[in-house]
Design an enzyme around this catalytic site. Structure first.
Site, PDB file in Angstrom:
ATOM      1  N   GLU A 420       6.651   0.894   4.522  1.00 19.52           N
ATOM      2  CA  GLU A 420       6.654  -0.539   4.988  1.00 19.52           C
ATOM      3  C   GLU A 420       7.955  -0.923   5.861  1.00 19.52           C
ATOM      4  OE1 GLU A 420       4.211  -1.974   5.405  1.00 19.52           O
ATOM      5  OE2 GLU A 420       2.550  -1.471   3.933  1.00 19.52           O
ATOM      6  N   GLU A 490      -1.302   5.790  -0.305  1.00 20.45           N
ATOM      7  CA  GLU A 490      -1.444   4.883  -1.112  1.00 20.45           C
ATOM      8  C   GLU A 490      -2.937   4.395  -1.111  1.00 20.45           C
ATOM      9  OE1 GLU A 490       0.965   1.354  -0.925  1.00 20.45           O
ATOM     10  OE2 GLU A 490       2.678   2.694  -0.552  1.00 20.45           O
TER      11      GLU A 490
END
Ligand code: IPT
Length: 959
Positions: A420, A490
């Site tokens: 991220e 994820e």
């Protein structure tokens, strides 16, 4: 006048990675060179700002006698009962103003001091040199030894070494370390976790004899065509490499090819070897394997692998990220015992000993760099350090420190640039550097949606439908991306109850070659042990900005007890599939390993009547190769002496012998095959309800004459059953604010499902039934559920049939549909149905039909933030509190010492106090769980829609 550029503190806000440290190199735990651990008790002084105290403490002779003590490795905010400040939890928001590279003036600074002597057997000081190694310090440290400054560094979860030989004395060495909580480096470390300053990994002094090894790179590949491995150890310092088991003894830099057994996560064959230089012998653990991208697939040793992974943060409820070896081993053992084969080290390189364990026990690893700049998303990624050349040296430094430290681990198949961090030139530079340095592994970064710099298309929390499209190659994207395999780095957000829908993902992964599996978010709840609250989460330390219990989203609880999510995942990813319909007396066994045949497993059958095992035996299953299936004949079923029982086979695959990760007989996989169907309970309605002044009697039961509410069955008093649709919303019911699926956990409250009113319309005494008509509906809304309770009895047993007819335009599914009643006394529970653990419509694969025993207290699942939990699925009958309850059809039950409303109101487990009543829910339906706290809600097939329904329970008093 400038406040921030006084020379002594400028480094804190400097984007550079630091000064004075040695170049990074391969990490190893031990060699024959001496080393001295400097872990243990240190002196600590915490001040509120970087320059509240001068650096005179670093001088020799400084008296720190009145300082506090702290344990290293450790985080000072987790020691001293709050005297040194507290942890802060934010997900992606920076807990300080975003003004890179500046950090707040309030910048907790921990001065650490340790005085040490060299051990008697330490070599003479003129014999070689020494380095001081810091394996992890958050977030910025400045170091002095014996009054001389060595340098300063950032990069919290990365090692830093300093040359110290010339400064050492035989005794009275003073090591001073000034640690700042915030630094420019904090902008690169915005991972979703607690902010925890401190020297949280080992500090070690390493002797470096003359001729000691420097950096070295073990290249050990495997040719699946020839069965040969090729070894070459490149070393800064020349020497020899030996591997006795392979008769290898070659010079560094020289290649040798010999027949070997390859390394894989399933069969982690390691060869012990040694690198010998003039001054040092370094033990090597060599695993031969080749990782390539071929035919659009990630292949190891010629085979495509399917990742059954998890994201692992380092966590311990008391020690934070200062993990000891036994805790790391416990993680690995738990993963292996639950059929996991992969781990992403979210979101930073772990303690290096963890990677040794992955090599040894066998886990594929995505090693992720210590990099996340997620908070910049709030300003549309403006000023993102990864797209600003000034920061690139820091990024490259982080990449190099990871790769150089970890490059000799066979378990690592991917380097990940970070998490991220948006996109930018800095990330490209990292990828280019890594590709250039290590051609033998692949590069991962989820944020690179076009796969410009990466070797795999990776996403997080993609919904099932999109994953299927990607599997079919219908997702489009850049030309490069279309050629790449796909993983979910994820998915399956394990926050609270859940995640749901894992089996549905796994079906997709297995159906499409391009889908090479995924990594559940995440391994462990980061709850912090707290005297009053049990486990603390965000906000519990008075943080002004926090993200609550989003930090508790793991497959194991903070104390490492497996949550039902892990048990479910184990079943979803089991490496052997055992299935059949019982009609033809066979089971179909399929080997779903990528490398191993089934010879390490023994199979066992059990024949069960009404859930009780009546006979067991061994089942002979061929040593199927990966991907192969066989129909295996079951023995002739034992006779059912009593007749009429529900019969089934349960077949288990067990470890045939002890392994390093579990003992013989550990259950790896199982399947159940029904043989004969269950007979529904029947009650002949032979009794007539009779009304007294206050009481209606029907068979063994008495009711309130005015309301028709059940009061007792035989001698067992009850709080009357009535319709119940409410459950304490789970984190996944509530959902995350950015979710696109409808967040029913919120809508249920809006539509008042937690405050339903029960209007009594009629109590009717018929010839053979007592009928109570009601309408159950929330205030403020026109929708309702016309609900009829019909009671009948044969004199000893009592049957309740509930008919529900929705009225009005229901816009939401129901949380649950069933009845709730209260029992005055109940403890032991026995049931025939799904167990032993909890299950919901989309988390029920691990629910095994059988005869189970538990207690009301043990039925509860201790989610750190209390929420709906503990339901058991497919229940045929249940005995509890002196009652036997049979279902027609099968039902779900839960029992707890508090109401759903109390469960809903509780913020921590310590808010739940047992009352005098045990509340029992008997449910005809439950809404699915899904993964909406960060992913999709339940799939439509797991919705509990408001539809006409009828279901029955038969009550009797238990013998
Ligand atoms: C994703 C993060 O990568 C991870 O660190 C964690 O925060 C997880 O979410 C949620 O628990 S980012 C997600 C908001 C898309």
């Amino acid at each position: 006048m400038s406040f921030r550029t006084t020379r002594s503190v400028a480094y804190v806000e400097d984007v550079s990675p630091g000064t004075g440290a040695l170049p990074p190199r391969a990490w190893y735990a031990a060699s024959d060179a001496k080393s001295l651990s400097l872990n243990g008790n240190w002196r600590l002084r915490v001040s509120a700002t970087v320059d509240a105290e001068d650096d005179s403490f670093a001088a020799q002779g400084y008296d720190a006698g009145d300082w506090a003590e702290v344990t290293v490795p450790g985080h000072w905010v987790l020691q001293g009962d709050g005297a040194f400040g507290s942890p802060i939890y934010t997900n992606h928001l920076y807990p300080f103003p975003v003004d890179p590279p500046h950090v707040p003036t309030e910048n907790p600074t921990g001065d650490h001091l340790r005085v040490f002597d060299l051990p008697d057997d330490w070599p003479a000081l003129d014999d070689g040199s020494a380095v001081l190694r810091f394996d992890g310090v958050e977030s910025c440290a400045r170091i002095w030894l014996n009054g001389t400054e060595l340098g300063e560094f950032k990069g919290s979860r990365l090692p830093h070494e300093f040359a110290v030989g010339r400064l050492l004395k035989p005794s009275g060495n003073v090591l001073a370390v000034r640690v700042h909580q915030w630094s420019a480096g904090s902008y690169l470390e915005d991972q979703d976790q607690w902010w925890l300053p401190g020297i949280f990994r080992d500090v070690t002094l390493l002797h470096r004899p003359a001729g000691a090894a420097g950096d070295f790179f073990v290249h050990a590949s495997y040719d699946h065509g020839t069965g040969e491995g090729t070894l070459r150890v490149d070393s800064d310092v020349d020497g020899r490499v030996s591997v006795p088991a392979l008769d290898i003894d070659v010079a560094t830099g020289e290649s040798v090819t010999v027949p070997v057994e390859p390394w894989s996560a399933e069969q982690p064959r390691l060869y012990d070897g040694e690198l010998v230089t003039a001054g040092e012998r370094v033990p090597l653990r060599i695993g031969f394997r080749t990782v390539v991208l071929e035919d659009g697939l990630i292949k190891v040793n010629g085979k495509a692998v399917l990742f059954k992974g998890v994201n692992r943060h380092e966590w311990h409820p008391e020690k934070g990220r200062a993990l000891d070896l036994e805790t790391m081993r416990e993680d690995v053992l738990l993963m292996k015992r639950h059929n996991l084969n992969a781990v992403r080290t979210s979101h930073y390189p772990p303690h290096p000993a963890f990677l040794d364990l992955c090599d040894e026990y066998g886990l594929w690893v995505i090693d992720e760099c210590d990099l996340e700049t997620h908070g910049f998303t709030e300003q549309a990624w403006r000023d993102n350090p990864v797209d600003d050349d000034r920061w690139t040296p820091a990024l490259l430094d982080r990449a190099a420190r990871m790769v150089e430290r970890d490059k000799n681990h066979p378990s690592i198949v991917f380097w990940s640039l970070g998490n991220e961090a948006g996109t930018g030139r800095g990330l490209t530079a990292m990828a280019e550097w890594i590709h250039g340095r290590d051609h033998e592994r692949l590069v991962h970064y989820e944020g690179d949606i076009d796969c410009r710099d990466t070797d795999v298309y990776s996403r997080m929390y993609a919904f099932h439908a999109e994953v299927e499209k990607i599997g079919q190659g219908l997702d489009g994207g850049t030309h490069k991306r279309r050629e790449l395999p796909f993983i979910q780095c994820e998915y399956g957000h394990a926050m609270g109850n859940g995640p749901g829908g894992l089996a549905d993902y796994q079906r997709l992964f297995e159906a499409h070659d391009r889908l090479q599996g995924g990594f559940i978010w995440e391994w462990i709840d980061h709850g912090i042990t707290h005297a009053e609250l049990g486990y603390a989460y965000g906000g519990d330390f008075g943080e002004e900005l926090h993200d609550g219990n989003f930090v508790c989203d793991g497959l194991i609880f903070p104390d490492r007890r497996p949550s039902p999510g892990l048990v479910e995942y184990k079943k979803v990813i089991e490496p052997v599939r055992i299935e059949g319909d019982g009609a033809d007396g066979t089971v179909r066994v399929t080997n779903k390993y990528d490398f191993a045949d089934l010879s390490a497993l023994a199979f066992e059958w059990a024949y069960q009547l009404d859930g009780e095992t009546v006979e067991t035996g061994a089942l002979s299953v061929p040593a199927l190769a990966p991907g192969e299936s066989a129909e295996v004949k079951l023995p002739a079923p034992p006779a059912d002496a009593a007749g009429g029982a529900e019969a089934q086979w349960t077949v288990r695959a067990l470890l045939a012998a002890d392994t390093v990760w579990a003992p013989k007989d550990h259950v790896v996989a199982w399947g159940q095959v029904p043989v004969s169907a269950r007979q529904s309970p029947s009650v002949t309605a032979s009794e007539r309800p009779t009304a007294g002044e206050r009481t209606i009697t029907l068979g063994p039961a008495s009711f309130d004459a005015r309301t028709g509410a059940l009061k007792a069955i035989g001698g067992v008093e009850v709080t009357a059953p009535r319709l119940d649709v409410w459950r304490a919303p789970t984190d996944n019911d509530a959902g995350a604010e950015w979710q696109t699926d409808t967040r029913y956990g919120m809508l249920w409250r809006k539509y008042g499902l937690h405050r339903m009113r029960h209007r009594l319309d009629a109590v009717e005494l018929g010839d053979d039934a007592l009928t109570v008509r009601t309408r159950v509906a929330p205030a403020a809304w026109e929708v309702g559920l016309a609900t009829v309770y019909r009671w009948t009895s044969d004199g000893t047993r009592l049957r309740l049939t509930v008919s529900v007819t929705p009225e009005g335009d229901w816009k939401v599914p129901l949380p649950r549909l069933g009845v709730r009643f209260g029992l005055g006394r109940a403890d032991a529970v026995t049931w025939f149905g799904g167990g032993p653990g909890e299950a919901y419509p989309d988390t029920r694969l691990a629910s095994m039909v059988g005869r189970w025993r538990s207690t009301v207290d043990e039925l509860q699942t201790p989610y750190v933030r209390p929420q709906e939990n503990g339901a058991r699925a497919d229940v045929r009958w249940l005995e509890l509190g002196g009652l036997r309850i049979e279902g027609d059809p099968e039902f779900w039950f839960s029992a707890r010492r508090w109401t759903s409303e109390q469960l809903d109101a509780a913020r921590h487990l310590t808010d739940l106090t047992p009352g005098d009543t045990v509340w029992v829910n008997l449910d005809h339906g439950q809404h699915g769980i899904g993964s909406q706290s960060c992913g999709p809600g339940p799939l439509p097939q797991y919705f509990l829609r408001a539809e006409p329904a009828e279901f029955s329970f038969v009550f009797s008093t238990a013998e």
